[in-house]
Write an enzyme that holds these catalytic residues in place. Structure first.
Site, PDB file in Angstrom:
ATOM      1  N   TYR A 131      62.818   8.937 -30.242  1.00 44.95           N
ATOM      2  CA  TYR A 131      62.108   7.487 -30.636  1.00 44.95           C
ATOM      3  C   TYR A 131      60.031   8.340 -30.602  1.00 44.95           C
ATOM      4  CZ  TYR A 131      64.301   3.672 -32.001  1.00 44.95           C
ATOM      5  OH  TYR A 131      64.639   2.709 -32.701  1.00 44.95           O
ATOM      6  N   LYS A 178      74.997  13.558 -25.380  1.00 45.67           N
ATOM      7  CA  LYS A 178      76.156  14.190 -26.746  1.00 45.67           C
ATOM      8  C   LYS A 178      75.661  16.183 -26.057  1.00 45.67           C
ATOM      9  CE  LYS A 178      77.910  15.493 -30.803  1.00 45.67           C
ATOM     10  NZ  LYS A 178      79.833  14.768 -30.877  1.00 45.67           N
ATOM     11  N   ASP A 211      79.915   9.696 -29.787  1.00 46.06           N
ATOM     12  CA  ASP A 211      80.897   9.693 -30.764  1.00 46.06           C
ATOM     13  C   ASP A 211      82.281   8.733 -30.054  1.00 46.06           C
ATOM     14  OD1 ASP A 211      81.110  12.139 -29.647  1.00 46.06           O
ATOM     15  OD2 ASP A 211      81.670  13.018 -31.422  1.00 46.06           O
ATOM     16  N   ASP A 235      69.998   2.585 -28.190  1.00 52.39           N
ATOM     17  CA  ASP A 235      68.906   1.681 -29.292  1.00 52.39           C
ATOM     18  C   ASP A 235      70.812   1.303 -30.546  1.00 52.39           C
ATOM     19  OD1 ASP A 235      67.514   0.085 -31.400  1.00 52.39           O
ATOM     20  OD2 ASP A 235      67.498   1.655 -32.755  1.00 52.39           O
TER      21      ASP A 235
END
Ligand code: NAI
Length: 339
Positions: A131, A178, A211, A235
């Site tokens: 971002y 992740k 995920d 987000d």
């Protein structure tokens, strides 16, 4: 009854923004009349429509007003896809160092969904990650975006989440990452979360890969209490979580920094329903509840929240996105009547 006046910068924004902002002001004013709180709204035009009208997406006067008032509430502002100007939300979060994006996701009484009794909080880091918008074209066929994760940024959002959990008796914090793939950036994020977690032994700390988290959220969302995550994952997960409780029309948010706070719903400008009296103002109303708590207007905040819940429990005047057939204005009037 003593009168307390609060100065608040108001950015109605684009699309459904003016409709939900008008609803929010009407409800907060009505509640304040009952509790002795009064509000001085300082309105500014910002966003895509302001740009078309005045050639300025984020006027300096609006920033000066936020700097002075320290509290703002905003409707959604549209950001062009692909090219065009950068998000004013990102610009404001950076300018005022609003590093903590706080998003409570809680089922409303009486509103039937596939996932009842959801009650979780998302803490999303709000200033770094992909971002940061640091992008270059290496050549016409290769684009590069930089993912920035810092020890300072990760530690302070982790601390916000754990402090909140401690203060509000929350039992579990899940760091979402992740780091199996992004070993350096998400690895650093996790290292900081783990270090902060060690200072809060009464709170269970767990780590989930993003995920897997998406799957877990639609299989067993009740396992989550406080979600602590980076900017982009936060987000995406916020929209997923809003779907669990009935949609984007419901979930509020706060962008919090050390000395300034901007309150806004999770949803965007919803151009598909703008100007049609179809928008659900609940998300911005509940953002106003967060703002009222921030202003120590506890009684006013509780009054607004109770009125919203009463209208949902009653179920007769709900907007279309949550299965009703009322408009924004009728819903707002029902909330005011329920105060
Ligand atoms: P969106 O959140 O505006 O809309 C997604 C879907 O949810 C649409 O079908 C919309 O009608 C519905 N929806 C959203 N809010 C609703 C409400 N209060 N009541 C009833 N239905 C509602 O997302 P989208 O379409 O991806 O983005 C539109 C614009 O909003 C884009 O320009 C985007 O950049 C901007 N945006 C701004 C945000 C902000 O200012 N904080 C946050 C997210 C998007």
């Amino acid at each position: 009854m003593s009168t307390r006046t609060h100065k608040i910068t108001l950015i109605a924004g684009d699309g459904i923004g003016p409709e939900v902002a008008a609803a929010m002001v009407a409800v907060v004013e009505a509640a304040g009349k009952q509790t002795g709180a009064s509000f001085e709204w300082h309105p500014f035009e910002c966003g895509a429509e302001a740009y078309e009208k005045n050639g300025d997406i984020l006027p300096k006067a609006a920033l000066d007003s936020i700097e002075q008032n320290k509290v703002a509430i905003k409707g959604p502002t549209a950001t062009p896809i692909g090219g065009g100007f950068s998000s004013i939300n990102v610009a404001m979060r950076k300018k005022f160092d609003l590093y903590s994006n706080f998003r409570p996701v809680k089922s409303l009484p009486g509103l039937e969904t596939k996932f009842p009794n959801i009650d979780m909080i998302i803490f999303r880091e709000n200033t770094e990650d992909l971002y940061a918008g640091l992008e270059v074209m290496i050549n016409p066929d290769i684009a590069q975006s930089l993912k920035i994760i810092t020890r300072k940024g990760s530690t302070r959002i982790a601390r916000s989440a754990f402090e909140f959990a401690r203060k509000h008796g929350r039992k579990k914090v899940h760091a979402i990452h992740k780091a199996n793939i992004m070993k350096k950036s998400d690895g650093l994020f996790l290292e900081c979360c783990k270090a902060v977690a060690a200072e809060y032994p009464e709170i269970t700390y767990a780590e989930h890969i993003v995920d897997n988290t998406c799957m877990q959220l639609v299989m067993n969302p009740w396992q989550y209490d406080v979600i602590l995550t980076e900017n982009l994952y936060g987000d995406i997960l916020s929209d997923l979580c809003s779907g669990l409780i009935g949609g984007l029309g419901l979930v509020p948010g706060a962008n919090l920094g050390a000395d300034c706070a901007i309150f806004e719903a999770v949803h965007g400008s919803a151009p598909d329903i703008a100007g049609q009296d179809k928008a659900n103002p609940t998300a911005l109303l509940q953002s106003a509840v967060l703002m009222l708590h921030h202003l120590n207007e506890t009684e006013t905040a509780n009054k607004v929240q109770a009125a919203i819940e009463k209208v949902y429990a009653d179920g007769k005047t709900l907007t279309r996105d949550v299965g009703g057939n009322s408009g924004t204005k009728a819903f707002t009037e029902a909330v005011i009547a329920a105060l």
